[in-house]
Design a protein around this motif. Structure first.
Motif, PDB file in Angstrom:
ATOM      1  N   VAL A  39      10.937 -13.991 -68.696  1.00 31.85           N
ATOM      2  CA  VAL A  39       9.497 -14.955 -69.142  1.00 31.85           C
ATOM      3  C   VAL A  39       8.308 -15.163 -68.266  1.00 31.85           C
ATOM      4  CG1 VAL A  39       8.544 -15.829 -70.964  1.00 31.85           C
ATOM      5  CG2 VAL A  39      11.574 -15.114 -71.240  1.00 31.85           C
ATOM      6  N   GLU A  40       8.364 -15.806 -67.960  1.00 30.29           N
ATOM      7  CA  GLU A  40       7.190 -15.989 -66.997  1.00 30.29           C
ATOM      8  C   GLU A  40       6.488 -15.181 -66.654  1.00 30.29           C
ATOM      9  OE1 GLU A  40       8.525 -18.588 -63.753  1.00 30.29           O
ATOM     10  OE2 GLU A  40       8.974 -20.087 -65.090  1.00 30.29           O
ATOM     11  N   GLU A  41       6.791 -13.614 -65.613  1.00 27.63           N
ATOM     12  CA  GLU A  41       6.715 -12.243 -65.604  1.00 27.63           C
ATOM     13  C   GLU A  41       5.822 -11.674 -66.420  1.00 27.63           C
ATOM     14  OE1 GLU A  41       9.927 -10.139 -63.765  1.00 27.63           O
ATOM     15  OE2 GLU A  41      10.201 -11.714 -61.851  1.00 27.63           O
ATOM     16  N   THR A  42       6.933 -11.298 -67.152  1.00 25.83           N
ATOM     17  CA  THR A  42       6.340 -10.446 -68.959  1.00 25.83           C
ATOM     18  C   THR A  42       4.605 -11.300 -68.962  1.00 25.83           C
ATOM     19  OG1 THR A  42       8.432  -9.758 -69.827  1.00 25.83           O
ATOM     20  CG2 THR A  42       6.221 -10.513 -71.380  1.00 25.83           C
ATOM     21  N   LEU A  43       5.108 -13.491 -69.312  1.00 22.98           N
ATOM     22  CA  LEU A  43       3.549 -13.937 -69.322  1.00 22.98           C
ATOM     23  C   LEU A  43       2.678 -13.905 -68.696  1.00 22.98           C
ATOM     24  CD1 LEU A  43       5.379 -16.885 -70.850  1.00 22.98           C
ATOM     25  CD2 LEU A  43       3.284 -14.846 -72.966  1.00 22.98           C
ATOM     26  N   ALA A  44       2.952 -13.400 -67.278  1.00 23.93           N
ATOM     27  CA  ALA A  44       1.760 -13.409 -66.302  1.00 23.93           C
ATOM     28  C   ALA A  44       0.521 -12.150 -66.722  1.00 23.93           C
ATOM     29  CB  ALA A  44       2.347 -13.472 -64.776  1.00 23.93           C
ATOM     30  N   GLY A  45       1.904 -11.102 -66.445  1.00 23.69           N
ATOM     31  CA  GLY A  45       1.695  -9.254 -66.772  1.00 23.69           C
ATOM     32  C   GLY A  45       0.614  -9.949 -68.139  1.00 23.69           C
ATOM     33  N   LEU A  46       0.674 -10.115 -69.443  1.00 23.88           N
ATOM     34  CA  LEU A  46       0.419 -10.083 -70.557  1.00 23.88           C
ATOM     35  C   LEU A  46      -0.894 -10.862 -70.859  1.00 23.88           C
ATOM     36  CD1 LEU A  46       0.646  -9.372 -73.718  1.00 23.88           C
ATOM     37  CD2 LEU A  46       1.444 -12.088 -73.660  1.00 23.88           C
ATOM     38  N   GLU A  47      -0.918 -12.113 -69.997  1.00 16.39           N
ATOM     39  CA  GLU A  47      -2.568 -12.901 -69.300  1.00 16.39           C
ATOM     40  C   GLU A  47      -3.290 -12.104 -67.784  1.00 16.39           C
ATOM     41  OE1 GLU A  47      -3.739 -16.722 -66.474  1.00 16.39           O
ATOM     42  OE2 GLU A  47      -1.327 -16.388 -66.943  1.00 16.39           O
ATOM     43  N   TRP A  48      -2.827 -11.690 -67.365  1.00 16.97           N
ATOM     44  CA  TRP A  48      -3.639 -10.529 -67.085  1.00 16.97           C
ATOM     45  C   TRP A  48      -3.932  -8.702 -67.903  1.00 16.97           C
ATOM     46  CZ3 TRP A  48      -3.152  -5.286 -66.185  1.00 16.97           C
ATOM     47  CH2 TRP A  48      -4.497  -4.206 -65.065  1.00 16.97           C
ATOM     48  N   ARG A  49      -3.181  -8.584 -68.997  1.00 14.59           N
ATOM     49  CA  ARG A  49      -3.472  -7.256 -70.007  1.00 14.59           C
ATOM     50  C   ARG A  49      -4.856  -7.877 -70.353  1.00 14.59           C
ATOM     51  NH1 ARG A  49       2.368  -5.455 -70.582  1.00 14.59           N
ATOM     52  NH2 ARG A  49       2.060  -6.994 -71.669  1.00 14.59           N
ATOM     53  N   VAL A  50      -4.682  -9.094 -71.108  1.00 16.49           N
ATOM     54  CA  VAL A  50      -5.782 -10.015 -71.738  1.00 16.49           C
ATOM     55  C   VAL A  50      -6.919 -10.532 -71.209  1.00 16.49           C
ATOM     56  CG1 VAL A  50      -5.897 -11.719 -73.654  1.00 16.49           C
ATOM     57  CG2 VAL A  50      -3.802 -10.525 -73.851  1.00 16.49           C
ATOM     58  N   SER A  51      -7.010 -10.582 -70.261  1.00 12.66           N
ATOM     59  CA  SER A  51      -7.894 -10.811 -69.246  1.00 12.66           C
ATOM     60  C   SER A  51      -9.116  -9.439 -69.046  1.00 12.66           C
ATOM     61  CB  SER A  51      -7.279 -11.606 -68.046  1.00 12.66           C
ATOM     62  OG  SER A  51      -8.592 -11.855 -67.138  1.00 12.66           O
ATOM     63  N   LYS A  52      -7.978  -8.568 -68.641  1.00 14.83           N
ATOM     64  CA  LYS A  52      -8.763  -7.281 -68.279  1.00 14.83           C
ATOM     65  C   LYS A  52      -9.381  -7.298 -69.704  1.00 14.83           C
ATOM     66  CE  LYS A  52      -8.071  -2.547 -67.295  1.00 14.83           C
ATOM     67  NZ  LYS A  52      -7.262  -1.574 -66.559  1.00 14.83           N
ATOM     68  N   LEU A  53      -8.530  -6.696 -71.288  1.00 12.02           N
ATOM     69  CA  LEU A  53      -8.961  -6.531 -72.225  1.00 12.02           C
ATOM     70  C   LEU A  53     -10.289  -7.416 -72.816  1.00 12.02           C
ATOM     71  CD1 LEU A  53      -8.229  -4.773 -74.215  1.00 12.02           C
ATOM     72  CD2 LEU A  53      -6.934  -6.245 -76.150  1.00 12.02           C
ATOM     73  N   GLY A  54     -10.432  -8.840 -72.783  1.00 11.07           N
ATOM     74  CA  GLY A  54     -11.281  -9.593 -72.621  1.00 11.07           C
ATOM     75  C   GLY A  54     -12.500  -9.132 -71.865  1.00 11.07           C
ATOM     76  N   THR A  55     -12.276  -8.775 -70.582  1.00 16.22           N
ATOM     77  CA  THR A  55     -13.955  -8.603 -69.994  1.00 16.22           C
ATOM     78  C   THR A  55     -13.998  -7.384 -71.147  1.00 16.22           C
ATOM     79  OG1 THR A  55     -12.782  -9.448 -68.154  1.00 16.22           O
ATOM     80  CG2 THR A  55     -14.212  -7.442 -67.771  1.00 16.22           C
ATOM     81  N   GLU A  56     -13.125  -5.875 -71.044  1.00 20.35           N
ATOM     82  CA  GLU A  56     -13.978  -4.431 -71.653  1.00 20.35           C
ATOM     83  C   GLU A  56     -15.102  -5.059 -72.951  1.00 20.35           C
ATOM     84  OE1 GLU A  56     -10.308  -2.184 -71.423  1.00 20.35           O
ATOM     85  OE2 GLU A  56     -10.127  -2.175 -69.194  1.00 20.35           O
ATOM     86  N   LYS A  57     -14.695  -6.123 -73.102  1.00 19.98           N
ATOM     87  CA  LYS A  57     -15.040  -6.404 -74.466  1.00 19.98           C
ATOM     88  C   LYS A  57     -16.238  -7.075 -74.923  1.00 19.98           C
ATOM     89  CE  LYS A  57     -11.745  -3.975 -77.654  1.00 19.98           C
ATOM     90  NZ  LYS A  57     -11.992  -3.070 -78.445  1.00 19.98           N
ATOM     91  N   LEU A  58     -15.636  -7.960 -73.875  1.00 17.60           N
ATOM     92  CA  LEU A  58     -16.877  -8.270 -73.318  1.00 17.60           C
ATOM     93  C   LEU A  58     -18.163  -7.534 -72.730  1.00 17.60           C
ATOM     94  CD1 LEU A  58     -18.845 -11.105 -73.744  1.00 17.60           C
ATOM     95  CD2 LEU A  58     -17.441 -11.976 -71.558  1.00 17.60           C
ATOM     96  N   ALA A  59     -18.026  -6.188 -71.748  1.00 16.18           N
ATOM     97  CA  ALA A  59     -19.241  -5.593 -71.862  1.00 16.18           C
ATOM     98  C   ALA A  59     -19.521  -4.933 -72.804  1.00 16.18           C
ATOM     99  CB  ALA A  59     -18.210  -4.653 -70.430  1.00 16.18           C
ATOM    100  N   LYS A  60     -19.109  -4.327 -73.487  1.00 11.74           N
ATOM    101  CA  LYS A  60     -18.838  -3.176 -74.404  1.00 11.74           C
ATOM    102  C   LYS A  60     -20.227  -3.790 -76.011  1.00 11.74           C
ATOM    103  CE  LYS A  60     -15.116  -0.169 -74.743  1.00 11.74           C
ATOM    104  NZ  LYS A  60     -13.754   0.332 -75.473  1.00 11.74           N
TER     105      LYS A  60
END
Length: 193
Positions: A59-80
């Protein structure tokens, strides 16, 4: 022989009594519930820790990956969104510059030219309204429409009312088409002004 059996029975009975007394003394079991609870909780805690450790790590590994993906998605959307905001701001600046250019060019001479350009349209409008008024008076459309309304109101059959309405609306449509045709001819003749 009986005596011997009797003695053996007495010995056996006595041994049984001694044995029963010993069992009674030792058979009284006392359980310390506090120690038992402490031991059971410790064992259960160790077993649960071992059983839950692997799923928690997953669960910790999955959450770490999810946190990274959400952060990346937020950065991409903010850039757009930021790019789109820059585009909107630049378009607004261009429109503002264009308005400033147009506002500086509208002078009284330009207003006069616009009014001169509207003169033929005004003349055509006045002629058209005069013609419409004259034609309606000449043709007697006002009294004709009044007569059609009176006939419509007096008719009792639905088909008679439908025929009267159809004839009146057809006449109005024909008159409207004639006005449109005359207006088109006037537009074509005054178009070069």
């Amino acid at each position: 022989m009986t005596r011997k059996i009797s003695e053996e029975l007495k010995t056996t009975a006595s041994a049984s009594a001694d044995l029963a007394d010993g069992v009674r003394k030792r058979g009284n079991v006392r359980i310390d519930t506090d120690k038992l609870t402490e031991h059971a909780v410790k064992v259960l805690d160790d077993r649960l820790a071992k059983a839950v450790e692997a799923p928690i790590q997953r669960v910790e590994e999955t959450l770490a990956g999810l946190e990274w993906r959400v952060s990346k998605l937020g950065t991409e959307k903010l850039a757009k969104v930021t790019d789109r905001a820059h585009e909107v701001v630049s378009a607004a600046r261009r429109a503002e510059r264009r308005i400033e250019q147009l506002s500086t060019k509208v002078t009284w001479a330009t207003v006069g030219r616009i009014c001169l350009a509207l003169i033929p349209f005004s003349v055509a409008f006045i002629m058209l309204t005069g013609m419409v008024g004259g034609i309606t008076q000449m043709l007697g459309l006002g009294p004709l429409l009044g007569w059609a309304w009176d006939s419509f109101a007096a008719a009792s059959a639905w088909w008679a009312k439908a025929l009267i309405a159809l004839a009146a609306l057809g006449g109005c449509g024909l008159f409207g088409w004639l006005l449109w045709w005359l207006g088109k001819k006037l537009y074509e003749s005054y178009r070069g002004w």
